[in-house]
Design an enzyme around this catalytic site. Structure first.
Site, PDB file in Angstrom:
ATOM      1  N   ARG A  15       0.837  -1.211   0.000  1.00 53.73           N
ATOM      2  CA  ARG A  15       0.000   0.000   0.000  1.00 53.73           C
ATOM      3  C   ARG A  15       0.870   1.259   0.000  1.00 53.73           C
ATOM      4  NH1 ARG A  15      -3.531  -1.447   5.213  1.00 53.73           N
ATOM      5  NH2 ARG A  15      -1.600  -2.572   5.644  1.00 53.73           N
ATOM      6  N   LYS A  75       1.814   1.894   7.331  1.00 43.57           N
ATOM      7  CA  LYS A  75       2.092   1.096   8.531  1.00 43.57           C
ATOM      8  C   LYS A  75       2.982   1.837   9.519  1.00 43.57           C
ATOM      9  CE  LYS A  75       0.813  -2.418   9.477  1.00 43.57           C
ATOM     10  NZ  LYS A  75      -0.478  -2.728  10.163  1.00 43.57           N
ATOM     11  N   TYR A  94      -0.914   4.486  10.489  1.00 43.06           N
ATOM     12  CA  TYR A  94      -1.250   3.556  11.572  1.00 43.06           C
ATOM     13  C   TYR A  94      -0.057   3.485  12.505  1.00 43.06           C
ATOM     14  CZ  TYR A  94      -5.313   1.794   9.004  1.00 43.06           C
ATOM     15  OH  TYR A  94      -6.512   1.690   8.356  1.00 43.06           O
ATOM     16  N   HIS A  96      -0.457   1.778  16.120  1.00 44.38           N
ATOM     17  CA  HIS A  96      -0.620   0.577  16.977  1.00 44.38           C
ATOM     18  C   HIS A  96       0.426   0.558  18.087  1.00 44.38           C
ATOM     19  CE1 HIS A  96      -3.382  -0.907  13.952  1.00 44.38           C
ATOM     20  NE2 HIS A  96      -2.446  -0.870  13.034  1.00 44.38           N
ATOM     21  N   GLU A 118      -5.692   4.767  13.531  1.00 45.93           N
ATOM     22  CA  GLU A 118      -6.631   3.827  14.150  1.00 45.93           C
ATOM     23  C   GLU A 118      -7.358   4.368  15.371  1.00 45.93           C
ATOM     24  OE1 GLU A 118      -3.355   3.492  14.221  1.00 45.93           O
ATOM     25  OE2 GLU A 118      -2.680   2.942  16.237  1.00 45.93           O
ATOM     26  N   ASP A 270      -2.590  -6.835  15.178  1.00 45.58           N
ATOM     27  CA  ASP A 270      -1.923  -5.520  15.134  1.00 45.58           C
ATOM     28  C   ASP A 270      -2.017  -4.801  16.475  1.00 45.58           C
ATOM     29  OD1 ASP A 270      -4.630  -5.098  14.927  1.00 45.58           O
ATOM     30  OD2 ASP A 270      -4.501  -3.594  13.347  1.00 45.58           O
TER      31      ASP A 270
END
Ligand SMILES: NC(=O)C1=CN([C@@H]2O[C@H](COP(=O)(O)OP(=O)(O)OC[C@H]3O[C@@H](n4cnc5c(N)ncnc54)[C@H](O)[C@@H]3O)[C@@H](O)[C@H]2O)C=CC1
Ligand SMILES: CC(=O)C(=O)O
Length: 372
Positions: A15, A75, A94, A96, A118, A270
């Site tokens: 991505r 990511k 993101y 996480h 997120e 994740d």
């Protein structure tokens, strides 16, 4: 603002954080858009397609990070990327952080302004930048699970949909949110028997309504989880407590009761994973391992495998926020949108998201004090 779009380095992460359409919108709004060479290739976007809308291609990753005021990614940064950030740089991706103390430490030390996709909140408490990838991962979970149930992949050799005269497979989904609902859609479509466990009675009622009797809804507690895990041919982990480490709802004892050749797809990996026997994050290159005879799949970037669909779905939702941050500056954008402010996880060496601070025993600084 100078905005840099970094090429992803995670295993099979295809991505990209910005499409040429998004780059065009940002350039038209007067911003400078830098794209790392080949960042869009995995999603089918050539360097030329970005150049045509006014973006500049940068071959050197360090130069891209050094020059950019905001880095857009997909990511969470990996170890080789930690050193590239600089103080006061905005990171929109993101993150996480709850299960990742090393990453948290690196972003705190670099005094990065980390806005995590997120944890941004939309209308009705939705998670608008997580949902599109949860839709993808939920749908993939059943497709992948069905494949690993096949004998050549190590599975018990059952077809989830069954055939006339032979019973269908049992799919058990723990967590009936976006991932769970999308997994159920696919499993029902294949003709599997489907049970969804959630701790929210409202959510169970909603699922009961939309699936009109085609799924069984069950209150999530350890008694019921144990009962249904034992019967599962395919178990999907799909719980979330936003921003926090996932609760370990499926114990090792429960996994031991599953038949050999059954499959677990823990989508919640994740956030650290919801199944006790998931002891590692796997990759698209080596997606599974077997424990107690059960195949475990714990890839933390599932949508990266269907990158064209995923990049388009993700950036449809991220671009309006990126534009707000670039046009107004991060602080004003967060002041104007309380939901976007919930995305701020780290700022100036402080943790500004409570669940992350709690999970890592770090001091917590409320976002309101940062914005005042
Ligand atoms: N591995 C991957 O590539 C991807 C992972 N994800 C992850 O999947 C997870 C689920 O995401 P969403 O479905 O979007 O979240 P969501 O917030 O839509 O749904 C989570 C559901 O879990 C339920 N829940 C919370 N505690 C529970 C418990 N004790 N028992 C049963 N249910 C419980 C909630 O009531 C809610 O319905 C997240 O960790 C998300 O980050 C999402 C996309 C890709
Ligand atoms: C949400 C997430 O972890 C992903 O799309 O990779």
């Amino acid at each position: 603002m100078i905005i840099g779009v970094a090429k992803e380095i995670k295993n099979n992460e295809n991505r990209v954080g910005l499409t040429p359409a998004g780059a065009e919108d940002l350039c038209r709004a007067g911003h400078t858009v830098l794209i790392e060479k080949n960042a869009g290739i995995g999603s089918g976007f050539s360097d030329e397609s970005y150049k045509q809308v006014g973006a500049t291609i940068i071959a050197d990753k360090k130069e891209l990070f050094d020059t950019s005021e905001m880095i857009i990614k997909v990511k969470e940064p990996l170890t080789p990327e930690y050193e590239l950030f600089h103080e006061g740089q905005i990171l929109f991706t993101y993150l996480h952080l709850a299960p990742e103390p090393e990453l948290t430490k690196a972003l705190l030390e670099k005094k990065v302004i980390g806005i995590a996709y997120e944890t941004i909140v939309g209308r009705n408490n939705s998670l608008p930048l997580l949902s599109p990838m949860s839709e993808v991962a939920g749908r993939m979970a059943v497709q992948i699970g069905a494949q690993f149930l096949e004998k050549p992949w190590g599975g018990k050799g059952i077809l989830l949909g069954g055939v006339p005269g032979v019973e269908s497979g049992q799919v058990v989904i723990v967590g009936g949110g976006i991932v769970g609902t999308n997994a159920a859609k696919m499993a029902v479509g294949m003709g599997a028997r489907v049970t969804i466990l959630d701790k929210s009675t409202d959510r169970l009622a909603y699922l009961d309504d939309i699936f009109a009797g085609r799924v069984t809804t069950v209150m999530s507690n350890s008694y019921n989880i144990a009962k249904w895990v034992k019967q599962a041919d395919l178990l999907v982990g799909a719980v979330l407590i936003p921003g926090a480490k996932a609760p370990k709802l499926v114990s090792e004892e429960m996994v031991k009761t599953m038949e050999a050749g059954s499959v677990i797809v823990d989508v919640a990996i994740d956030q650290g994973g919801s199944v006790s026997t998931i002891d590692r994050i796997t990759t698209h290159s080596e997606p599974t391992y077997t424990k107690h005879g059960v195949i475990h799949y714990s890839v933390a970037n599932m949508p990266g495998a269907v990158a064209r669909t995923s990049t388009l779905a993700l950036t449809n939702s991220t671009l309006p926020y990126a534009l707000q941050i670039a046009n107004k500056g991060w602080k004003q954008a967060l002041i104007d949108d309380a939901g976007l402010a919930r995305g701020l996880n780290v700022y100036d060496g402080k943790v500004t998201f409570k669940a992350v601070a709690d999970d890592q025993n770090l001091p917590y600084t409320p976002v309101t004090t940062v914005l005042s």
